[in-house]
Design a protein around this motif. Structure first.
Motif, short mmCIF file in Angstrom:
data_model
loop_
_atom_site.label_atom_id
_atom_site.label_comp_id
_atom_site.label_asym_id
_atom_site.label_seq_id
_atom_site.Cartn_x
_atom_site.Cartn_y
_atom_site.Cartn_z
N LYS A 157 0.81 -1.21 0.00
CA LYS A 157 0.00 0.00 0.00
C LYS A 157 0.84 1.27 0.00
O LYS A 157 0.41 2.32 -0.48
N GLU A 158 2.04 1.19 0.50
CA GLU A 158 2.90 2.37 0.60
C GLU A 158 3.25 2.92 -0.79
O GLU A 158 3.37 4.14 -0.97
N VAL A 159 3.41 2.03 -1.77
CA VAL A 159 3.89 2.48 -3.08
C VAL A 159 2.80 3.18 -3.89
O VAL A 159 3.10 3.76 -4.94
N TRP A 160 1.55 3.14 -3.42
CA TRP A 160 0.48 3.87 -4.10
C TRP A 160 0.36 5.30 -3.58
O TRP A 160 -0.39 6.10 -4.13
N LYS A 161 1.12 5.63 -2.54
CA LYS A 161 1.03 6.95 -1.93
C LYS A 161 1.90 7.94 -2.70
O LYS A 161 2.91 7.58 -3.30
N SER A 162 1.51 9.22 -2.62
CA SER A 162 2.25 10.26 -3.34
C SER A 162 3.68 10.40 -2.82
O SER A 162 4.57 10.83 -3.55
N SER A 163 3.91 10.01 -1.57
CA SER A 163 5.27 10.09 -1.01
C SER A 163 6.23 9.19 -1.77
O SER A 163 7.45 9.41 -1.75
N VAL A 164 5.70 8.18 -2.48
CA VAL A 164 6.52 7.29 -3.30
C VAL A 164 6.37 7.64 -4.77
O VAL A 164 7.37 7.80 -5.50
N THR A 165 5.14 7.79 -5.25
CA THR A 165 4.92 7.99 -6.69
C THR A 165 5.51 9.31 -7.19
O THR A 165 5.79 9.44 -8.38
N GLU A 166 5.72 10.28 -6.31
CA GLU A 166 6.25 11.57 -6.74
C GLU A 166 7.73 11.74 -6.41
O GLU A 166 8.28 12.83 -6.59
N THR A 167 8.38 10.66 -5.95
CA THR A 167 9.80 10.79 -5.57
C THR A 167 10.69 9.71 -6.13
O THR A 167 11.92 9.85 -6.09
N GLU A 168 10.14 8.62 -6.66
CA GLU A 168 10.99 7.54 -7.14
C GLU A 168 10.29 6.76 -8.25
O GLU A 168 9.08 6.87 -8.44
N ALA A 169 11.08 6.00 -9.00
CA ALA A 169 10.55 5.20 -10.10
C ALA A 169 11.52 4.06 -10.36
O ALA A 169 12.56 3.94 -9.70
N MET A 170 11.19 3.22 -11.34
CA MET A 170 12.03 2.08 -11.65
C MET A 170 12.43 2.07 -13.11
O MET A 170 11.72 2.57 -13.98
N LEU A 171 13.59 1.52 -13.39
CA LEU A 171 14.04 1.17 -14.73
C LEU A 171 13.93 -0.34 -14.82
O LEU A 171 14.74 -1.08 -14.24
N GLY A 172 12.89 -0.83 -15.51
CA GLY A 172 12.64 -2.26 -15.53
C GLY A 172 12.20 -2.76 -14.18
O GLY A 172 11.73 -2.01 -13.32
N ASP A 173 12.39 -4.05 -13.96
CA ASP A 173 11.96 -4.66 -12.70
C ASP A 173 13.08 -4.80 -11.69
O ASP A 173 12.85 -5.26 -10.57
N ALA A 174 14.31 -4.40 -12.06
CA ALA A 174 15.45 -4.70 -11.20
C ALA A 174 16.21 -3.48 -10.71
O ALA A 174 17.19 -3.63 -9.98
N LEU A 175 15.78 -2.27 -11.08
CA LEU A 175 16.55 -1.09 -10.69
C LEU A 175 15.58 0.03 -10.28
O LEU A 175 14.68 0.40 -11.05
N LEU A 176 15.76 0.54 -9.08
CA LEU A 176 14.93 1.63 -8.54
C LEU A 176 15.81 2.86 -8.36
O LEU A 176 16.94 2.75 -7.87
N PHE A 177 15.32 4.04 -8.74
CA PHE A 177 16.09 5.26 -8.58
C PHE A 177 15.22 6.36 -7.97
O PHE A 177 14.02 6.42 -8.20
N ALA A 178 15.86 7.21 -7.19
CA ALA A 178 15.17 8.30 -6.49
C ALA A 178 15.93 9.59 -6.75
O ALA A 178 16.92 9.88 -6.07
N PRO A 179 15.51 10.40 -7.74
CA PRO A 179 16.24 11.63 -8.06
C PRO A 179 16.22 12.63 -6.92
O PRO A 179 15.27 12.68 -6.12
N ALA A 180 17.26 13.44 -6.84
CA ALA A 180 17.29 14.57 -5.91
C ALA A 180 16.41 15.67 -6.49
O ALA A 180 16.58 16.06 -7.64
N LEU A 181 15.46 16.17 -5.70
CA LEU A 181 14.43 17.05 -6.23
C LEU A 181 14.39 18.42 -5.56
O LEU A 181 13.35 19.08 -5.51
N ALA A 182 15.53 18.85 -5.05
CA ALA A 182 15.59 20.18 -4.43
C ALA A 182 17.04 20.66 -4.43
O ALA A 182 17.98 19.85 -4.53
N ASP A 183 17.21 21.96 -4.31
CA ASP A 183 18.55 22.55 -4.25
C ASP A 183 19.25 22.18 -2.95
O ASP A 183 18.63 22.11 -1.88
#
Length: 892
Positions: free
Chosen positions: A796-822
């Protein structure tokens, strides 16, 4: 009608439904519970009798009392009361090899229920259908699925910046006459169907006949239910006064011109209380649109899109150029939900997906509605501009074992994208402008100073530049006579043969009014205008926008054939692809060569994509069929059809099957979630769920604003953080943006060049994994990038905006979380605990900074990790096919 007596406790809602002639058309008492007590909405029916067809005035003793409270116990003392129900005629059938029970009733209600659960593998990380009773689609009891609407709409437009305005004046949601039936599907040969034919009434302004067909079938293990509808458009609609408006949204008024009377359809179905809704094409503001409205209108995305005070300033000064959270190049009436079902509309008209009640309203089950509108020609007695008497389409629901399966099924309709050619993944595409000397200087500097793996250059100014009201812009005459690179064809060939670098160019479906010659003494604009190739307004004048540019009418066969040759000419000059820009500006109202503007507005991007695909195919067909032609054009001997890449921002629901690459459009050169880097991260995920499986963005963003008191431009940190994001997407390409001198660029200092090249090398190091994902996309429809919820839908956590707006995946084996502020040096990231995660190697200098990659160190849950500039937070998921390859990654 059926007449059966009951003695029982009666719950939910009850009462007579009367038509305008005073006859009872529906009695909706429902037996729910015994024992004198129940929760929720209650109805107490005193002694009385009511039958379908009986006059309302003849049942004075039939009384209804409602007790509505979410947690209130309501007691009902029946005594010797007798309740008689008149059951509306219904038709039922078992379909989809007996797995789905279909029901359609003469009151317009429908229901499709899975008789048995889906056969999901025990290892599936899916989400079983959670709607009541296993319903794939259903309406509220006694409520019609389909409604006919009378409305006024407005789409005031300025250079593609288009407002979506609508006011529903009348809603016909009562079925006053109907017949239902069941039988075999003779068209699709898919077994049993049920159907309703009747009239939607309640108001003379929207009364309309309709047909509804409900069918179900099995598709690769999923179950699909198609609701196909045809609604006659009311010809009595008139332009009402806004003073009599009954619109639920006061923000629609006052209406800017134009006011267009319109016919519309509405389709409403029940949702689950906590159901999330994701997808909808390219959406940038958020991933889950539950509780909100998705507007389905292709247009410019705007600059700011809610960032204040910038957005309001631009909307006031420049004709809605700021946009809002709804504006997008690629809206789609298609969604995947957390209940492991999806829906997809085939309608191409402008409209909306209304999810404002998707989480429930007081006393009623939650629901969602889709609405589509077609303007009527008010000057011709209400007769439609396209002379068609119906609004038709299908709304298809799918139930599957996981969101991934739903994406796969959806891609069968959207079309599956093919892998990019190998050269596109081998390194950097340098997007720049200027002249040949500047370009060679930048290439030499990057290669010799930083060992940059440059595979291509993107030169949007290949046609030359000109002064525009907002600064310098492109000439928009698609031939190289004014190219700043000299002899364009020779320049492109030398760059390929001597440097091993391919060239990408730029085109869009518009031409600017210029004095430059094209054929004899005539400009390309004049050539097209004299032949009637441009979109015309209703007064037969040519539409203009974007600083005296006009739009090619892609419904005109002669215009299409001519513009195809314009594209072929670019290929003859040696380019390996191009940015295939715009396609959002078709105005409503206007008078296309064929069809109505409303029907074509959301479909123009598809026509533009098809034209480019056909031009590429025809060029290489000529090369193969005509040796003389091939001898005159060197690309015939050096390139293949599948090596050409064109990338689009605008899309229709079936554009993916005709497009080689998408890009996320014109973000603001900032970090913010309205229109900056964070919005690109959200857009990357929403497009991936909508069939746009191969996607990227302008590194650093596009828009800079130095007017109206604003000074927004790309900073060094924004550029470098965007490089980190781009390394995990499908194509690594820079853009100088709207302010080449004001924006920070890849050449602004050595530190920036080094960071830019480093992430380009990381992008290159991921090429084998990424190419495997593209092959998977072409065969199954699974996207290259994807939201975490696609891999872990039960979390259930991954459906929340705290996840959907901060991280994503490349395929099924790699997760990345970009830096989104100065200025941040660490990021907070969620790693689903059901898997084991280790940090991806992102460079030797990052090992000492705290971004330590160690395959024996496992992470999970919410964690804070170091993420200084140049050391992006990325994680490898263990026990996947590519895990070992990724854990061994090295690119220094």
């Amino acid at each position: 009608a059926c007449r059966r007596p009951f003695s029982a406790d009666v719950s939910r809602e009850g009462g007579n439904k009367c038509n305008r002639r005073g006859l009872i058309t529906r009695v909706t008492t429902q037996v729910r519970a015994r024992g004198g007590e129940a929760r929720g909405s209650m109805a107490t029916i005193k002694r009385g009798r009511a039958y379908s067809g009986q006059r309302c005035a003849h049942t004075p003793h039939f009384a209804v009392f409602l007790c509505i409270a979410s947690a209130l116990h309501c007691s009902i003392a029946l005594g010797d009361a007798e309740v008689l129900t008149a059951s509306t005629d219904c038709a039922s059938a078992l379909a989809a090899a007996g797995r789905v029970e279909l029901t359609a009733c003469a009151d317009g209600s429908i229901k499709a229920v899975a008789v048995s659960p889906l056969s999901c593998p025990s290892s599936s990380s899916g989400c079983p259908l959670t709607l009541d009773g296993g319903a794939i689609v259903e309406t509220r009891s006694g409520s019609a699925f389909l409604r006919s609407l009378s409305a006024e709409v407005g789409y005031p437009e300025s250079s593609g910046n288009t407002r979506y305005l609508r006011n529903i004046q009348h809603r016909c949601d009562k079925v006053v006459q109907a017949e239902v039936g069941a039988g075999m599907d003779e068209v699709g040969k898919r077994g049993e169907i049920v159907w309703i034919r009747g009239t939607l009434g309640g108001n003379s302004q929207c009364e309309a006949s309709f047909n509804l067909t409900l069918r179900a079938y099995v598709n690769d293990g999923s179950i699909q239910v198609e609701v196909k509808t045809e609604v006659e458009k009311s010809r009595s609609a008139t332009l009402p006064s806004s003073s009599t408006s009954t619109s639920a949204s006061a923000s629609f008024f006052p209406f800017p011109s134009p006011h267009l009377p319109a016919a519309g359809v509405e389709m409403t179905f029940v949702t689950h209380h906590d159901e999330a809704f994701v997808g909808f094409g390219a959406q940038y503001s958020k991933l889950d649109w539950g509780g909100d409205v998705v507007q389905v209108l292709t247009r410019e995305q705007g600059v700011g899109r809610g960032r204040q005070p910038l957005t309001d300033a631009l909307n006031a000064a420049e004709g809605f150029s700021g946009g809002n959270r709804h504006t997008t190049y690629a809206p789609m009436a298609a969604s995947i939900t957390s209940a492991c079902r999806s829906f997809r509309a085939s309608h191409t008209l402008p409209g909306e997906v209304d999810l404002t009640h998707s989480h429930g309203t007081f006393g009623l089950r939650p629901s969602a509605s889709l609405r589509f509108f077609e303007p009527l020609d008010a000057s011709n007695g209400g007769v439609e501009a396209n002379k068609q008497g119906v609004i038709s389409g299908a709304l298809t629901f799918t139930a599957a074992c996981s969101p991934a399966e739903l994406v796969q099924v959806g891609s069968q309709v959207a079309g599956r994208m093919q892998p990019l050619p190998s050269w596109a993944g081998e390194g950097i595409c340098v997007g720049t402008e200027g002249n040949a000397d500047d370009l060679h200087g930048n290439i030499t500097r990057l290669r010799k100073g930083f060992s940059a793996p440059i595979t291509s250059v993107w030169l949007q100014d290949w046609v030359g530049s000109m002064a525009l009201p907002w600064g310098e812009g492109l000439r928009w005459q698609w031939e190289p006579s004014s190219s700043p690179y000299g002899d364009w064809a020779a320049f492109v060939r030398d760059l390929y043969e001597k440097e091993g670098i391919r060239t990408l160019s730029y085109i869009n479906p518009m031409l600017r009014q210029l004095d430059a010659p094209y054929e004899g003494e005539e400009s390309m604009y004049a050539y097209a205008n004299r032949r009637g190739y441009f979109v015309q307004l209703d007064d037969h004048t040519v539409w203009t926008g974007y600083a005296n540019a006009s739009l090619i009418d892609l419904t005109n066969p002669a215009a299409v054939e001519w513009y195809k040759q314009v594209i072929i000419s670019m290929l003859e000059g040696g380019v390996s692809g191009w940015m295939c820009d715009f396609a959002e500006a078709l105005p409503i109202p206007s008078s296309p060569y064929s069809g109505s503007a409303a029907q074509l507005k959301n479909n123009y991007p598809l026509m533009w994509a098809k034209l480019n695909r056909v031009a590429i195919h025809d060029f290489f067909s000529r090369c193969a069929a005509n040796s003389t032609y091939a001898s005159l054009h060197w690309p015939c001997h050096h390139f293949a059809e599948e090596e050409i890449v064109y990338f689009m921002r605008a899309a229709s629901p079936t554009s993916p099957g005709y497009t080689s690459l998408f890009w996320l459009g014109d973000q603001l050169a900032t970090f913010d979630g309205h229109d900056g880097l964070q919005s690109a991260l959200v857009g990357l995920q929403s497009t991936s769920l909508s069939g746009m499986a191969i996607e990227h963005s302008d590194i650093g963003g596009f828009n800079a604003i130095q007017e109206y008191g604003f000074n927004i431009h790309r900073t060094k940190e924004v550029f470098l953080r965007w490089c980190e994001f781009a390394a995990f997407t499908s194509f690594y390409r820079t853009h100088l943006g709207t302010s080449p001198t004001g924006n920070w660029q890849f050449y602004s200092d050595d530190d920036t060049s080094a960071g830019f090249v480093k992430m380009g090398k990381l992008f290159r190091a991921l090429r084998e994994y990424r190419y495997a994902l593209m092959k998977e996309a072409s065969s199954s429809g699974l996207p290259v990038n994807r939201p975490v919820l696609m891999e872990f839908p039960n979390d259930k956590e991954v459906w929340k905006s705290s996840v959907t707006e901060t991280e994503a995946m490349l395929g099924d084996a790699l997760l990345f979380a970009p830096a989104l502020a100065d200025g941040i040096k660490e990021v907070k990231v969620y790693l689903p605990p059901s898997a084991k995660w280790s940090r991806l190697y992102v460079g030797k200098e990052c090992e000492s900074s705290g971004a330590l990659s160690d395959s024996t160190v496992f992470l999970s849950g919410w964690v804070r990790v170091d993420a200084v500039v140049g050391c992006p937070a990325a994680f490898v998921r263990h026990d996947m096919l590519w895990s070992k390859h990724l854990l061994a990654l090295s690119f220094d």
